[in-house]
Design a protein around this motif. Structure first.
Motif, PDB file in Angstrom:
ATOM      1  N   SER A   1     174.174 -36.333-100.904  1.00 22.59           N
ATOM      2  CA  SER A   1     172.778 -36.093-101.257  1.00 22.59           C
ATOM      3  C   SER A   1     172.693 -34.885-102.180  1.00 22.59           C
ATOM      4  CB  SER A   1     171.954 -35.840 -99.987  1.00 22.59           C
ATOM      5  OG  SER A   1     172.352 -34.614 -99.389  1.00 22.59           O
ATOM      6  N   ASN A   2     171.542 -34.672-102.782  1.00 22.01           N
ATOM      7  CA  ASN A   2     171.340 -33.486-103.621  1.00 22.01           C
ATOM      8  C   ASN A   2     171.574 -32.222-102.810  1.00 22.01           C
ATOM      9  OD1 ASN A   2     170.660 -35.145-105.762  1.00 22.01           O
ATOM     10  ND2 ASN A   2     168.464 -34.977-105.410  1.00 22.01           N
ATOM     11  N   TYR A   3     171.105 -32.232-101.560  1.00 23.29           N
ATOM     12  CA  TYR A   3     171.264 -31.067-100.682  1.00 23.29           C
ATOM     13  C   TYR A   3     172.733 -30.776-100.419  1.00 23.29           C
ATOM     14  CZ  TYR A   3     170.941 -28.283 -96.381  1.00 23.29           C
ATOM     15  OH  TYR A   3     171.074 -27.304 -95.435  1.00 23.29           O
ATOM     16  N   GLN A   4     173.475 -31.815-100.050  1.00 29.65           N
ATOM     17  CA  GLN A   4     174.901 -31.625 -99.767  1.00 29.65           C
ATOM     18  C   GLN A   4     175.650 -31.135-101.001  1.00 29.65           C
ATOM     19  OE1 GLN A   4     175.240 -35.714 -98.350  1.00 29.65           O
ATOM     20  NE2 GLN A   4     176.293 -34.940 -96.557  1.00 29.65           N
ATOM     21  N   TYR A   5     175.325 -31.706-102.140  1.00 25.17           N
ATOM     22  CA  TYR A   5     176.023 -31.339-103.366  1.00 25.17           C
ATOM     23  C   TYR A   5     175.797 -29.872-103.697  1.00 25.17           C
ATOM     24  CZ  TYR A   5     177.685 -31.697-108.215  1.00 25.17           C
ATOM     25  OH  TYR A   5     178.377 -31.515-109.390  1.00 25.17           O
TER      26      TYR A   5
ATOM     27  N   GLY B   1     170.610 -24.266 -85.372  1.00 23.13           N
ATOM     28  CA  GLY B   1     170.802 -24.271 -86.814  1.00 23.13           C
ATOM     29  C   GLY B   1     170.466 -25.586 -87.462  1.00 23.13           C
ATOM     30  N   ALA B   2     170.317 -25.520 -88.780  1.00 24.86           N
ATOM     31  CA  ALA B   2     170.011 -26.703 -89.565  1.00 24.86           C
ATOM     32  C   ALA B   2     171.231 -27.600 -89.639  1.00 24.86           C
ATOM     33  CB  ALA B   2     169.564 -26.297 -90.966  1.00 24.86           C
ATOM     34  N   GLU B   3     171.003 -28.862 -89.788  1.00 28.00           N
ATOM     35  CA  GLU B   3     172.076 -29.841 -89.887  1.00 28.00           C
ATOM     36  C   GLU B   3     172.054 -30.473 -91.263  1.00 28.00           C
ATOM     37  OE1 GLU B   3     175.151 -31.903 -87.757  1.00 28.00           O
ATOM     38  OE2 GLU B   3     173.850 -30.315 -87.120  1.00 28.00           O
ATOM     39  N   PRO B   4     173.020 -30.158 -92.137  1.00 22.47           N
ATOM     40  CA  PRO B   4     173.052 -30.811 -93.445  1.00 22.47           C
ATOM     41  C   PRO B   4     173.220 -32.313 -93.247  1.00 22.47           C
ATOM     42  CG  PRO B   4     174.585 -28.975 -93.349  1.00 22.47           C
ATOM     43  CD  PRO B   4     174.115 -29.229 -91.970  1.00 22.47           C
ATOM     44  N   ARG B   5     172.299 -33.065 -93.788  1.00 29.54           N
ATOM     45  CA  ARG B   5     172.303 -34.490 -93.556  1.00 29.54           C
ATOM     46  C   ARG B   5     173.577 -35.128 -94.078  1.00 29.54           C
ATOM     47  NH1 ARG B   5     167.573 -34.917 -96.955  1.00 29.54           N
ATOM     48  NH2 ARG B   5     168.115 -32.770 -97.320  1.00 29.54           N
TER      49      ARG B   5
ATOM     50  N   LEU C   1     159.012 -28.492 -94.175  1.00 27.91           N
ATOM     51  CA  LEU C   1     160.435 -28.670 -94.452  1.00 27.91           C
ATOM     52  C   LEU C   1     160.761 -30.128 -94.769  1.00 27.91           C
ATOM     53  CD1 LEU C   1     162.374 -26.374 -91.942  1.00 27.91           C
ATOM     54  CD2 LEU C   1     161.655 -25.911 -94.275  1.00 27.91           C
ATOM     55  N   GLN C   2     160.137 -31.057 -94.052  1.00 28.81           N
ATOM     56  CA  GLN C   2     160.426 -32.465 -94.308  1.00 28.81           C
ATOM     57  C   GLN C   2     160.001 -32.863 -95.720  1.00 28.81           C
ATOM     58  OE1 GLN C   2     162.172 -34.720 -92.344  1.00 28.81           O
ATOM     59  NE2 GLN C   2     162.081 -35.793 -94.319  1.00 28.81           N
ATOM     60  N   LYS C   3     158.818 -32.407 -96.147  1.00 29.48           N
ATOM     61  CA  LYS C   3     158.347 -32.743 -97.488  1.00 29.48           C
ATOM     62  C   LYS C   3     159.165 -32.018 -98.561  1.00 29.48           C
ATOM     63  CE  LYS C   3     153.713 -34.160 -96.149  1.00 29.48           C
ATOM     64  NZ  LYS C   3     152.275 -33.801 -96.012  1.00 29.48           N
TER      65      LYS C   3
ATOM     66  N   GLY D   1     166.333 -27.261 -94.954  1.00 28.09           N
ATOM     67  CA  GLY D   1     167.028 -27.556 -93.714  1.00 28.09           C
ATOM     68  C   GLY D   1     166.082 -28.107 -92.672  1.00 28.09           C
ATOM     69  N   ASP D   2     166.454 -27.933 -91.402  1.00 24.36           N
ATOM     70  CA  ASP D   2     165.676 -28.484 -90.297  1.00 24.36           C
ATOM     71  C   ASP D   2     165.121 -27.418 -89.357  1.00 24.36           C
ATOM     72  OD1 ASP D   2     166.158 -31.254 -90.958  1.00 24.36           O
ATOM     73  OD2 ASP D   2     168.218 -30.930 -90.288  1.00 24.36           O
ATOM     74  N   ASP D   3     165.525 -26.187 -89.526  1.00 21.67           N
ATOM     75  CA  ASP D   3     165.127 -25.110 -88.617  1.00 21.67           C
ATOM     76  C   ASP D   3     163.951 -24.347 -89.204  1.00 21.67           C
ATOM     77  OD1 ASP D   3     164.892 -22.985 -86.911  1.00 21.67           O
ATOM     78  OD2 ASP D   3     167.037 -22.604 -86.771  1.00 21.67           O
ATOM     79  N   VAL D   4     162.832 -24.381 -88.529  1.00 20.04           N
ATOM     80  CA  VAL D   4     161.595 -23.756 -89.036  1.00 20.04           C
ATOM     81  C   VAL D   4     161.475 -22.296 -88.631  1.00 20.04           C
ATOM     82  CG1 VAL D   4     160.387 -25.967 -88.981  1.00 20.04           C
ATOM     83  CG2 VAL D   4     160.207 -24.417 -87.017  1.00 20.04           C
TER      84      VAL D   4
END
Length: 940
Positions: free
Chosen positions: A337-341, A10-14, A516-518, A477-480
């Motif tokens: 971060s924006n993602y976490q929020y 799974g993806a890891e919320p930074r 995903l990184q971009k 996220g991090d999972d492609v």
């Protein structure tokens, strides 16, 4: 780790901890032999609730043989398990090369013991334990363990199943006949009602197995019926809570006999809407994770509320979930971060990975999917976050607005939602194919309508007549895996001849990982940090509803009101739930005023490990923080225990009843039981005015915007308007039949509470000059009570009002409809003071009984109660901490989350009767029965 099965990927919320995938819709990957071939699943095939229809229940299973025959005397047995479900019979062979068989009960012609009613009598072995099903349609699923569209065979057929326990045949046949009758009813509502009755009967005949307790010394506190919710399916069973553990035992023993969660591991609990009903409860064993450990749906709101209350009171340092405002401040300062929020806002707004109709929603960020390089410094790269997807294309918007103008009420601009189960699975079909098959009756979508290309999908969202969807968290996220057809699923062939395979990426992405990184870099970019609040206003904020939604072109065809028990027609209820499932739901509104933008790095406190790039923030030279109001509030409340007495003045002859202060802080106005309104200069430290309107006590006062007029309420039944500039009474409102106890003002509306058992809402502006014609005040609403009202308070948006009565009842009113939402008898004497939390989720009340009570606004449930040894006469609070004035003259500081009194500060020599705090929470003045006003100083 709980008893619930959870995936390790799974993806890891930074910066927010792990994000497990137990909730994400995905195939089950049990251990065992690996499958093979295109679309096959790793591991041994297992029965899944996704093989059932939507809103179907799995009741029981029996080991059995499927008897196949050729000719009159030849027979072959296939070993497996026979599953009895509320709308179908499912046979799962042990050998994975054989398909799973699903027979809908509505397609059955005859159900009985084999050999009866003219059935074939040659198979003597099957007679003793055989069940005969004669039907017109059968589904074959996952042959060779390959996930693919279901195969259907039609025509009159007979299947015979031989149970291992022959004595069970009659009971199983009787159950099947009962469920068959339910499936054949004409109306869906009648079908649902009958199946529900069967389910409830089964639940009533069973109870939680106490042998499943982890420890024999555990004490049972509560047991009730509920369903465990996972994407698209629910599983009925029994919930049990002891002094140490929370348990769920499925009625059918699937996927395991019991799910267990240790209470000391629980960190957060949330009440959820499920099908727009207040029946859900989600439990988290982590602080920041989006993934819960269990999601339960109860049959009765009271059961949900009781379980919530027990867990909440068990948890140390826990009263309720974090507020949107607390997360907002962390985000503003760069702690999130924006993602976490966005993850936290989705969570607070009832979005859950377990409920596809309320799956977390994230915005499209990037507009450019055609360039070879992605330029994050160019504003043209980004989507306009101030507009909903449907308003991004002006030409399409004009067509939609034309239709909107011609439409009868209730009007809507968009016929489809920005998030729905179909849209979620559109994005996730490559990792959740069985969910898509479940949702679409065993079929994948047309190949040309699949998620084939990022650019194509974005273009259709811009130009399509009915496509207005946003994104899901996986895009950041991090999972492609959702972009790659790693299962080699046969998803069909497009019109151009190419097979549907991996998702086509934009030219600027060299790989799924690069995409995903971009995308993450874009989400955390300077542009998005400056504009994300505009999108939050649309999805979670004040532009979600009403005239602001109309002005923002954000009017969706969503169900506004909560589905209630008042809907008696079963068909109407089923139709409503179907609409919710198919159309999706709008998030719960979190903000009723414009959301503030992110602030400058001067106030950021980023850790070295944070993946959020500080360079994306504003430069210090561009600071704009609106006088640091939010920062000042937080700083003040963080230091509230350091409050020190600064100055005190005895300016009245009897108890002080009200305090209000001019915006510049120079003039302090007070009312008293000595019947006077006084004006005190803080600068000269002298009394400047003393006004008497009658010979009876004044009960409260406030300043109108502009600082030109003071209003005071009186025990003589009147409300007086006093002109500061002219030094005269300019208006009198004779509004009640008994003493006016408290007044509030907002947006040219006056709210007055009285001992005549009413709260009245008035519209009108007082005369600007003394001597001019008195203004006419219009009575807009009258909120009737059973007994006298001693205090009232408004929420921030003035959409809700809370009142407290002399008999200890707290009432919460919806001012938009002038209706009573909740009536909570929570004090044993007079309610002294009440106030909403800043997020309007809770009401705090204090009473003559010494209690501080926290009430949940949505449910009216008392979620926390703290006691002191004396009445608390007045208070101010920020939602977490409380500063109260007690009968003895002390100021008490309460930590609601820690459920304790943090500090006692001696102040007045008699009861503290009123407290005033400025907007920045940095200036505090109290009044007391000792006739004094005290100015307090905060030490930083």
């Amino acid at each position: 780790m709980t008893g619930q099965s959870r995936s390790r990927g799974g993806a890891e919320p930074r910066g927010a901890g792990r994000q497990c995938r137990s909730q994400r819709p995905r195939p089950a990957y049990p251990e065992g032999r690996a499958g093979s071939g295109r679309g096959s699943l790793p591991g041994r095939r297992a029965f899944s609730l996704l093989l059932l229809n939507l809103e179907e229940y799995y009741f029981e299973q029996h080991r059995a043989n499927h008897i196949l025959h050729k000719g009159s005397h030849h027979e072959r047995k296939i070993r497996g398990s026979l599953k009895i479900c509320s709308k179908s019979v499912i046979f799962e062979p042990d050998v994975i090369s054989q398909p799973i068989i699903k027979i809908p009960l509505r397609d059955c012609i005859t159900i009985g013991k084999h050999g009866e009613n003219g059935a074939n009598r040659h198979f003597t072995k099957a007679k003793s334990g055989g069940i005969s099903l004669i039907f017109s349609q059968v589904y074959f699923i996952k042959e060779h363990n390959v996930v693919a569209p279901y195969k259907i065979e039609r025509g009159k057929m007979e299947y015979v199943f031989e149970l291992d326990v022959p004595g069970k045949v009659e009971d199983v046949v009787e159950t099947l006949l009962q469920l068959h009758r339910a499936s054949c009813l004409d109306k869906l509502g009648d079908q649902t009602a009958m199946i529900t009755a069967i389910l409830q009967s089964r639940l009533a005949r069973t109870s939680f197995d106490k042998n499943r307790f982890q420890n024999i010394s555990e004490r049972l506190h509560m047991e009730c019926k509920a369903e465990m919710v996972t994407p698209l399916v629910t599983n009925p069973g029994h919930v049990c809570i002891t002094d140490t553990n929370l348990y769920f035992q499925p009625l059918n023993g699937y996927p395991k006999p019991v799910v267990q969660i240790t209470l000391q591991d629980v960190r957060r609990i949330y009440k959820r809407r499920h099908g727009l009903m207040p029946l859900g409860l989600e439990v988290f064993c982590t602080e920041d994770d989006l993934c819960s450990d269990i999601y339960l749906k109860f049959y009765e709101p009271q059961d949900r509320d009781d379980l919530y209350f027990y867990i909440a009171t068990y948890l140390e340092h826990h009263v309720a979930e974090h507020t949107a405002e607390s997360y907002m401040l962390q985000w503003q300062r760069g702690h999130l971060s924006n993602y976490q929020y966005l993850l936290h806002l989705n969570n607070l707004a009832d979005r859950s990975c377990n409920d596809l109709s309320q799956y977390p929603v994230f915005p499209w960020i990037i507009h450019d999917y055609s360039s070879s390089e992605l330029d994050l410094s160019n504003p043209g790269t980004f989507r306009d976050l101030s507009k909903p997807v449907g308003a991004l294309n002006q030409e399409r918007l004009e067509r939609l607005l034309t239709r909107y103008q011609e439409m009868p009420e209730p009007k809507f601009m968009y016929g489809s939602h920005y998030s729905s189960p179909g849209y979620v699975l559109f994005y996730l079909v490559r990792i959740a194919p069985e969910h898509m098959l479940c949702l679409q009756n065993g079929r994948f979508d047309n190949a040309d309508r699949m998620f084939n290309s990022i650019a194509e999908t974005w273009k259709n969202c811009l130009d399509g007549a009915t496509d207005f969807k946003e994104l899901i968290p996986e895009f950041y996220g991090d999972d492609v895996s959702f972009l790659v057809n790693s299962l080699k699923l046969d998803l069909g062939k497009r019109q151009g001849g190419q097979m549907v395979d991996d998702v086509e990426l934009p030219p600027w992405a060299s790989s799924p990982e690069d995409f995903l990184q971009k995308s993450k870099d874009a989400l955390e970019s300077n542009y998005v940090s400056e504009h994300l609040h505009e999108w939050i206003d649309l999805i979670f904020g004040y532009k979600q509803k009403g005239s602001d939604a109309v002005g923002a072109h954000n009017v969706l065809q969503y169900i506004i009101c909560v589905l209630s028990q008042s809907i008696q027609d079963p068909d109407e209820k089923v139709a409503m739930l179907t609409q919710i499932l198919e159309f999706g739901q709008t998030p719960k509104q979190l903000f009723v005023t414009p959301h503030p933008r992110r602030i400058t790095p001067k106030f950021k406190s980023l850790s070295q490990t944070s993946s959020y790039n500080a360079s994306t923030a504003d430069s210090p030279g561009e600071e704009s923080f609106e006088d640091l109001t939010e920062e000042s509030k937080t700083l003040a409340w963080n230091n509230i225990t350091k409050l020190q007495l600064h100055e005190q003045y005895k300016i009245h002859k009897e108890a002080v009843t009200g305090i209000t202060v001019s915006r510049n802080g120079s003039s302090v106005f007070t009312t008293s039981q000595d019947s006077t309104l006084k004006m005190f200069s803080k600068e000269s430290k002298m009394l400047q005015r003393s006004i008497s309107f009658s010979n009876m006590a004044l009960s409260s006062c406030l300043l109108l915007p502009g600082d030109a007029t003071v209003i005071s309420s009186s025990w003589d039944n009147n409300v007086y308007f006093y002109s500061i500039a002219f030094g005269r009474r300019q208006d009198t409102l004779m509004g009640h039949d008994d003493a006016v106890s408290k007044i509030c003002w907002h947006d040219n509306r006056l709210y007055s509470a009285s001992w005549d058992a009413t709260v009245k809402v008035w519209s009108g502006v007082p005369a600007e000059m003394p001597g001019t014609k008195r203004h006419h005040f219009d009575l807009l609403a009258e909120l009737e009570h059973d007994v006298s009202v001693d205090t009232i308070s408004l929420n921030a948006a003035s959409t809700l009002l809370v009142s407290g009565t002399k008999e200890g009842t707290v009432n919460i009113w919806d001012l938009t409809t002038a209706t009573l939402m909740h009536q909570i008898p929570c004090h044993s004497g007079i309610v002294c003071d009440t106030a909403f939390s800043p997020d309007s989720r809770h009401v705090l009340s204090t009473g003559a009984d010494g209690c501080l009570n926290v009430i949940d606004v949505q449910t009216g449930m008392l979620i926390s109660s703290m006691t002191s040894d004396e009445p608390q006469r007045c208070f101010v609070w920020d939602g977490n901490s409380v500063l109260s004035g007690s009968q003895s003259g002390e100021l008490l500081i309460w930590d609601l989350l820690g459920a304790k009194i943090s500090e006692r500060i001696q102040g007045h020599t008699g009861a503290v009767t009123c407290i005033w705090m400025n907007e920045q929470c940095s200036s505090i003045i109290t009044g007391g029965e000792d006739r004094q006003i005290i100015f307090w100083k905060l030490q930083y």
